[in-house]
Design a protein around this motif. Structure first.
Motif, short mmCIF file in Angstrom:
data_model
loop_
_atom_site.label_atom_id
_atom_site.label_comp_id
_atom_site.label_asym_id
_atom_site.label_seq_id
_atom_site.Cartn_x
_atom_site.Cartn_y
_atom_site.Cartn_z
N UNK A 1 0.95 -1.35 -0.07
CA UNK A 1 0.11 0.16 0.10
C UNK A 1 0.88 1.45 0.08
N UNK A 2 0.23 2.33 0.34
CA UNK A 2 0.90 3.63 0.20
C UNK A 2 1.71 3.79 1.42
N UNK A 3 2.87 4.05 1.42
CA UNK A 3 3.90 4.66 2.55
C UNK A 3 3.61 5.98 3.04
N UNK A 4 3.39 6.38 4.28
CA UNK A 4 3.37 7.42 4.81
C UNK A 4 4.26 7.66 6.03
N UNK B 1 1.08 16.50 15.10
CA UNK B 1 1.44 15.43 14.15
C UNK B 1 1.07 15.84 12.70
N UNK B 2 2.19 15.64 12.07
CA UNK B 2 2.62 15.91 10.76
C UNK B 2 2.69 14.72 9.62
N UNK B 3 2.28 14.79 8.61
CA UNK B 3 2.51 13.78 7.42
C UNK B 3 3.70 14.40 6.72
N UNK B 4 4.94 13.93 7.08
CA UNK B 4 6.05 14.51 6.34
C UNK B 4 6.00 13.98 5.13
N UNK B 5 5.97 12.71 4.62
CA UNK B 5 6.39 12.27 3.31
C UNK B 5 5.22 11.10 2.79
N UNK B 6 5.02 11.03 1.55
CA UNK B 6 4.22 9.89 1.04
C UNK B 6 5.29 9.19 0.19
#
Length: 210
Positions: free
Chosen positions: A175-178, A204-209
């Motif tokens: 699946x997609x990596x987050x 809480x932050x989504x740094x990279x996909x």
């Protein structure tokens, strides 16, 4: 329910339901991390962003467009990356340093910085913690796996630190990596650390996909 005049309404409703389900799946997959840093409008903000991802689905029929297909677009990463789960404490406003993410291991390195000079901390805070998470999530099947680093606690004192946080392992699910980072602030009293204002200042932050 079957009137042709309301076909667009039914299609829009179906897609909205799919987006809402994807948002719930992501919040569930993040487990305790999301409960420690979120705002009251997180659900609606997440639906809005995932709606943009759904619009990138170029293969499904109207009414069946979904997040899983939208993520196949090269434009999807730029929409998701940088999303803050707590709009009242955004990553960019709290930490001023360069962050590097290893997409394979999930390790996050923060360039050397002085917490007193390069972090915006709430009044009364004496310590803060850093933790990263590496999530693999399949929005089509609903499968997910989250691995996390240990929680590293630092005092809010004058001096340079160069944190490197690595999840215990990389998730094996497909699946997609987050890649996420969690920052929490505490006040220490007699050796016991107390969270400030029920986590209102946490990030809480989504740094990279990937």
């Amino acid at each position: 329910m079957n009137d042709p005049a309301f076909a667009r309404t039914r299609e829009n409703g179906a897609e909205f339901g799919s987006i809402a389900g994807s948002g719930k799946l992501l919040r569930t997959a993040l487990g305790p991390m999301v409960f420690r840093a979120k705002d009251s409008k997180l659900t609606s903000r997440l639906v809005k962003v995932l709606g943009q991802i759904k619009n990138l689905d170029s293969v499904s029929a109207r009414g069946a467009r979904n997040v899983a297909e939208g993520l196949n677009s090269s434009s999807s990463n730029s929409i998701l990356e940088g999303f803050d789960f707590n709009a009242k404490a955004t990553f960019g406003s709290v930490l001023n340093s360069i962050v590097t993410v290893d997409m394979v291991t999930g390790s996050v390195s923060i360039a050397a910085y002085n917490p007193l000079e390069q972090m915006r901390s709430p009044e009364g805070a004496t310590h803060f913690s850093l933790q990263v998470g590496f999530l693999r999530i399949d929005f089509a099947s609903g499968a997910y796996e989250l691995t996390q680093s240990s929680e590293e606690v630092y005092p809010l004192v004058n001096g340079m630190i160069s944190p490197v946080l690595t999840p215990v392992s990389a998730p094996t699910a497909t699946g997609t990596g987050m890649h996420f980072i969690l920052i929490e602030f505490f006040q220490e009293v007699n050796g016991v650390q107390y969270m400030l204002n029920n986590g209102a200042f946490n990030v809480l932050n989504l740094l990279k996909v990937s």
